[in-house]
Design an enzyme around this catalytic site. Structure first.
Site, short mmCIF file in Angstrom:
data_model
loop_
_atom_site.label_atom_id
_atom_site.label_comp_id
_atom_site.label_asym_id
_atom_site.label_seq_id
_atom_site.Cartn_x
_atom_site.Cartn_y
_atom_site.Cartn_z
N GLU A 1 -2.01 -1.40 -12.51
CA GLU A 1 -1.13 -1.06 -11.39
C GLU A 1 -0.56 -2.34 -10.82
O GLU A 1 -1.31 -3.25 -10.46
CB GLU A 1 -1.89 -0.31 -10.29
N ASP B 251 -1.72 0.01 3.34
CA ASP B 251 -2.60 -1.01 2.77
C ASP B 251 -3.35 -1.77 3.84
O ASP B 251 -2.84 -2.01 4.94
CB ASP B 251 -1.78 -1.98 1.91
#
Length: 265
Positions: A48, A59
């Site tokens: 990824e 995040d």
């Protein structure tokens, strides 16, 4: 069968797929390419790549800082495609998934984005902040170039949305094992097990689990129930910590990747 689907199809029954995450362009684009090579050598089945963005709301601090560094360095979506294309010159088996936010894709344009992703060798796309109900247009375009559209499922995802996701998702389902942002601390394996069973009743796709997996021990526990183990913050943290010593950075990332991939396969 897509390259991403084949990764899961070809994986032996008791061997789980290892999906490491790194931020594209962190400590330089050449460094990203070298990290990708190291990850493959140490057991990565899918990589990824985080696409730099200035407001990574899903995040945690470690990955957010990596986005700040790459945005400051001017890393663009086109740069990400360049790295993937270079990687594809020597590797045609490891699947590549781009994980990021909608704004850079909208700026690039849906069709140009899909074309560039396909031409560079991208296999899957995950858009963190795109509601599935608004994703049909992009899905059609990605389908047209053979790219899988991956979606997040959280512990709070309702059954009705799972039913809808079954009609639009492809490649695999990314189950967010924690309520919160990437890099969160507490992993409740009973919660993970319960929700994986719930997802399997509705969606016939492999399930990867991410958020909260920091080391080989937590990876092994999750692998008992998931089809894939996704590790991001721990790896990105090593890139940050050893940014001034690339040799040590590559060694540390390789060691952690090998430790995780070995224990889940």
């Amino acid at each position: 069968m897509s390259r991403l689907s084949r990764v899961f199809f070809d994986s032996p029954k008791n061997h789980k797929v290892f999906i490491p995450f790194i931020t594209a362009g962190d400590s330089g684009l050449d460094n990203t390419f070298e990290l990708m090579q190291v990850l493959v050598k140490n057991g990565a089945d899918v990589i990824e790549l985080g696409v730099p963005f200035s407001d990574p709301m899903a995040d945690g601090p470690v990955i957010s800082r990596s986005y700040e560094r790459t945005v400051k360095d001017g890393v663009s979506l086109s740069d990400v495609f360049t790295v993937v294309k270079k990687f594809r010159q020597t590797n045609n088996t490891t699947a590549i998934v781009l994980m990021g936010y909608l704004n850079p894709i909208e700026v690039f344009g849906y069709q140009p984005f899909a074309n560039a992703a396909s031409e560079s060798g991208v296999d899957g796309v995950l858009v963190v902040d795109m509601p599935p109900e608004e994703a049909y247009g992009l899905k059609q375009i990605l389908d047209g170039v053979g790219i899988n559209f991956i979606f997040l499922v959280a512990p709070t995802t309702m059954d009705e949305r799972l039913v809808f996701l079954a009609t639009i998702a492809s490649g695999f389902i990314y189950f967010v094992s924690l309520k919160g942002v990437t890099g969160a601390e507490y992993l409740d394996i009973n919660l993970v097990k319960t929700h994986i069973l719930r997802i399997r009743q509705v969606i016939d796709l492999p399930i990867g689990v991410g958020f909260g997996i920091k080391d080989a021990i937590s990876a092994k526990i999750v692998s008992e129930y998931a089809d894939a183990v996704i590790v991001g913050s721990s790896l990105v943290g090593l890139v940050e910590r050893y940014a001034n010593d690339r040799t040590k950075m590559l060694a540390k990332v390789g060691y952690l990747a090998n430790e995780i991939s070995t224990i889940i396969k």
